[in-house]
Scaffold this motif. Sequence first.
Motif, PDB file in Angstrom:
ATOM      1  N   HIS A 233       0.810  -2.572  -1.573  1.00  0.00           N
ATOM      2  CA  HIS A 233       0.557  -1.134  -1.542  1.00  0.00           C
ATOM      3  C   HIS A 233      -0.474  -0.886  -0.451  1.00  0.00           C
ATOM      4  N   ARG A 234      -0.294   0.219   0.317  1.00  0.00           N
ATOM      5  CA  ARG A 234      -1.215   0.469   1.442  1.00  0.00           C
ATOM      6  C   ARG A 234      -2.681   0.451   1.009  1.00  0.00           C
ATOM      7  N   SER A 235      -2.932   0.956  -0.196  1.00  0.00           N
ATOM      8  CA  SER A 235      -4.317   1.024  -0.667  1.00  0.00           C
ATOM      9  C   SER A 235      -4.912  -0.369  -0.910  1.00  0.00           C
ATOM     10  N   ASP A 258      10.045   2.631   1.105  1.00  0.00           N
ATOM     11  CA  ASP A 258       8.870   3.122   0.372  1.00  0.00           C
ATOM     12  C   ASP A 258       7.680   3.227   1.323  1.00  0.00           C
ATOM     13  N   ASN A 260       4.717   4.012   0.857  1.00  0.00           N
ATOM     14  CA  ASN A 260       3.426   3.551   0.322  1.00  0.00           C
ATOM     15  C   ASN A 260       3.267   2.037   0.418  1.00  0.00           C
TER      16      ASN A 260
END
Length: 298
Positions: A233-235, A258, A260
Amino acid sequence: MSKPVSRNPDPAFIRLAIPNKGRIAGPVHELIEKSGLHLADGGGERRLIARTRDPHVEILFARPIDIPEYVATGVADLGITGKDMVLERGSEVKELLDLQTGRATLVVAVPEESAVESITDLDGARVATEFPGITRAFFAEHGVAVTVVTVGGACEATPHLGIADAIVDLTSSGTTLRTNHLRVVREILTSTTILVANPRSLEIRHEKIDEVVLALDSVLQAKGQCYLMMNVHRSALAGVREILPGLSGPTVMDVASDENLVAVHAVVNEERVYQLINQLKRAGAKDILVMPIERIIR
Ligand SMILES: Nc1ncnc2c1ncn2[C@@H]1O[C@H](COP(=O)(O)OP(=O)(O)OP(=O)(O)O)[C@@H](O)[C@H]1O
Ligand SMILES: O=P(O)(O)OC[C@H]1O[C@H](OP(=O)(O)OP(=O)(O)O)[C@H](O)[C@@H]1O
Ligand SMILES: [Mg+2]
């Protein structure tokens, strides 16, 4: 008499000599296969010459002890054999690569109960060996006068047969020395399997030789490395980046389905994989794939 196997004079054409049998033959064949050269016609034990996937590279099968001279005299342009074999023959060849396999140490050993503590105690002694060249040079260099008894194998038996007071032989696991109640007095050298070249061939056939060296080296570079792929996930990307090394940092790519998610790829040391995957999972990586790497070309 059978016709000699003639050399192709074309400088784009090279011959590589490799062991036909013995303990280093297996690992060398495996290296040739992994390098992509691939033995075209099998290369069974009785073959003399085999073609490879590269029509300009042929393989000559020979005994490891004969390979240094075959290369020095130009019968082959390149050869793979033990460093000890090259030193024993004193052949004029150039070492191009250490293949980091076939490691063994050449030692001076005596029966456990012998009074000999150092090589100077061997003055006047009989020393049995499969390596008369190295042994003579070694004792001469240290000013110790010994009589060298050359044997073709099973050297460890000679002190017990009354043929010799000491031996110069290879050891790797140490089992043979222990079994024969021998102890090491001195290490002479450590040998590994190496790639050597004929100096003249290096001048006139360098392009093809460079290609073969690159192919073999790429297998060595990949040894112990594997390829990791995962979705992140990018975060969580910053955390994952901190954990991962890679050849030039991990590769990060968008995932089309996706926005993200990103796909992260990295080359890592095999020994670290067990720990890494747990750390990566904790940091938020998922769908982790671990794959073998055959070759790395830098
Ligand atoms: N115990 C060992 N461990 C690793 N390499 C070894 C060992 N003994 C020999 N070698 C290496 O193998 C090469 C010698 O190959 P050789 O043709 O003598 O095969 P071999 O396995 O010793 O078989 P044989 O002695 O039965 O002919 C040398 O370069 C040597 O350094
Ligand atoms: O330390 P170790 O793992 O026991 O290995 C050492 C043995 O390996 C080699 O023998 P090889 O198998 O070549 O037989 P040879 O003595 O007949 O050459 C070497 O000459 C030693 O005898
Ligand atoms: Mg042997």
